[in-house]
Enzyme design. Structure first.
Site, mmCIF file in Angstrom:
data_model
loop_
_atom_site.group_PDB
_atom_site.id
_atom_site.type_symbol
_atom_site.label_atom_id
_atom_site.label_comp_id
_atom_site.label_asym_id
_atom_site.label_seq_id
_atom_site.Cartn_x
_atom_site.Cartn_y
_atom_site.Cartn_z
ATOM 1 N N GLY A 55 42.811 16.938 -26.393
ATOM 2 C CA GLY A 55 41.272 17.016 -26.647
ATOM 3 C C GLY A 55 40.672 18.444 -25.718
ATOM 4 O O GLY A 55 40.614 18.159 -24.621
ATOM 5 N N SER A 56 39.886 19.168 -26.195
ATOM 6 C CA SER A 56 38.789 19.594 -24.539
ATOM 7 C C SER A 56 37.933 18.769 -24.213
ATOM 8 O O SER A 56 36.928 18.242 -24.905
ATOM 9 C CB SER A 56 38.048 20.996 -25.647
ATOM 10 O OG SER A 56 37.688 21.072 -26.755
ATOM 11 N N GLY A 57 37.560 19.266 -24.154
ATOM 12 C CA GLY A 57 35.625 19.071 -22.484
ATOM 13 C C GLY A 57 36.627 18.026 -21.385
ATOM 14 O O GLY A 57 35.792 17.547 -20.623
ATOM 15 N N HIS A 58 37.963 18.306 -21.251
ATOM 16 C CA HIS A 58 38.424 17.657 -19.835
ATOM 17 C C HIS A 58 38.724 18.351 -18.562
ATOM 18 O O HIS A 58 39.341 17.900 -17.700
ATOM 19 C CB HIS A 58 39.361 16.244 -20.216
ATOM 20 C CG HIS A 58 38.999 15.427 -21.472
ATOM 21 N ND1 HIS A 58 38.445 14.505 -21.290
ATOM 22 C CD2 HIS A 58 39.821 15.367 -22.581
ATOM 23 C CE1 HIS A 58 37.752 13.886 -22.177
ATOM 24 N NE2 HIS A 58 38.945 13.862 -23.328
ATOM 25 N N ASP A 111 46.576 12.384 -30.926
ATOM 26 C CA ASP A 111 47.259 13.176 -29.884
ATOM 27 C C ASP A 111 48.746 12.258 -29.952
ATOM 28 O O ASP A 111 50.293 13.466 -30.693
ATOM 29 C CB ASP A 111 46.939 12.621 -28.194
ATOM 30 C CG ASP A 111 46.130 13.570 -27.914
ATOM 31 O OD1 ASP A 111 45.663 14.429 -28.643
ATOM 32 O OD2 ASP A 111 45.417 12.942 -27.817
ATOM 33 N N HIS A 218 36.551 9.346 -22.699
ATOM 34 C CA HIS A 218 35.554 9.755 -23.765
ATOM 35 C C HIS A 218 34.184 8.181 -24.037
ATOM 36 O O HIS A 218 33.589 8.651 -25.346
ATOM 37 C CB HIS A 218 36.654 9.164 -25.031
ATOM 38 C CG HIS A 218 37.761 10.053 -24.946
ATOM 39 N ND1 HIS A 218 39.005 9.619 -25.302
ATOM 40 C CD2 HIS A 218 37.426 11.286 -25.244
ATOM 41 C CE1 HIS A 218 39.569 11.225 -24.774
ATOM 42 N NE2 HIS A 218 39.445 11.909 -24.970
#
Length: 331
Positions: A55-58, A111, A218
């Site tokens: 996921g993006s955001g990291h 994932d 998260h």
């Protein structure tokens, strides 16, 4: 919401457009898949393809480590969300040079499901894809295979990518990744939630002045929530869990990463590193190599994590192997 975005539903696409425009000598987007960032040098002849993602955001996790001597591709999902199977498969098609590919990502159910489907699609084309799940977060489960991957991703990615760049075959590259993962442990502390652009709200509620020790990137629950303590006390608690888990012992050498979860400044990270180094010295554990900064974040979350990887001669060589990416340069 204290974020600089346009349409919140376009943040990932606009980020990727900006990122690839900023670093055109390192990376590009696949022409037929805007969720796959690839090295401009891929595919590289006689080399195992290294594919990371999630996921993006990291950021800079995943896309920031695509480049020479590191990952060949990063597959990018929505915020805190796995990429779908199609881009996982497209990444393989883009970087495979005949020696197969290795998927590496944190151990999260979405994932696992989607990358596994991508690997099955590649197998139908006769391309062998192996997978290594990163499981460095010590508090997430007593059972190591069930643990989630956090900032320790960086060390595992680095080790496997270096092995691939040295010309190793797929089995050897996978073995290097597994060895790095087996010797890596992490734990963090959150001082605030991150903010989701689509809702404009925080993922979870946390009172000002509180902290949660062991929280995931998260917002997964940690050990306990309490009032913010001085840096030395926070590091003492984190290091107690991390050191005991492998366990790390006197005479060991380690690579250490003190990582910002997004909003915590370098000043604070170096204060935390100071205490971590003191603890390691007291225990007779030698620091071989140090990394300090935002390596695996949670957007604008305040907090930090500490990662230790026990190193031997092989892992030292893999950590030291030269790489040139937008967010990691080792000469």
């Amino acid at each position: 919401m204290r974020r600089l975005v346009n349409n919140p539903y376009d943040v990932v696409e606009e980020m990727l457009e900006g990122y690839t425009k900023a670093f055109p000598n390192h990376v590009k987007l696949l022409e037929d898949d805007g969720r796959v960032v690839v090295s401009v040098k891929s595919p590289i002849e006689n080399k195992v393809g290294i594919i990371i993602g999630g996921g993006s955001g990291h950021e800079p996790l995943f896309l920031g480590y695509v480049g020479e001597g590191f990952a060949d591709a990063a597959v990018v999902g929505n915020i805190n969300t796995s990429p779908s199977p199609e881009p996982c498969y497209n990444a393989v098609k883009a970087v495979d040079a005949g020696k197969g590919c290795l998927y590496m990502y944190g151990n999260y159910a979405g994932d696992v499901m989607n990358f596994d489907m991508g690997a099955e699609m590649a197998a139908d084309d006769g391309i062998r894809v192996e997978t290594v799940l990163i499981t460095d977060d010590v508090y997430s489960s007593e059972n190591i295979p069930d643990r989630r991957g956090v900032a320790g991703d960086f060390f595992v990615f680095k080790a496997a990518a270096a092995k691939a760049a040295m010309g190793a075959d797929l089995d050897e590259v996978k073995a290097a990744a597994l060895k790095a993962n087996d010797n890596t442990r992490s734990m963090g502390v959150a001082l605030s939630s991150s903010t989701l652009p689509v809702t404009g709200k925080t993922i979870f509620e946390m009172e000002d002045g509180d902290m949660e020790v062991g929280m995931g990137i998260h917002g997964e629950p940690g050990v306990r929530r309490t009032k913010l303590a001085p840096a030395d006390e926070v590091v003492d608690e984190i290091m107690k869990y991390v050191i005991a888990d492998l366990p790390f012992e006197s005479g060991d050498e380690v690579a250490i990463l003190v990582n910002s979860l997004g909003a915590t400044p370098l000043m604070d990270l170096h204060i935390c590193f100071r205490k971590a180094a003191q603890i390691l010295e007291e225990k007779g554990i030698n620091i071989y190599k140090s990394f300090v900064g935002p390596y695996a974040t949670s957007m604008d979350m305040a907090g930090m994590s500490i990662t230790l990887m026990k190193v031997d001669d092989e892992l030292k060589a893999l950590v030291d192997y030269p790489c040139d990416t937008p967010y990691c340069v080792i000469k």
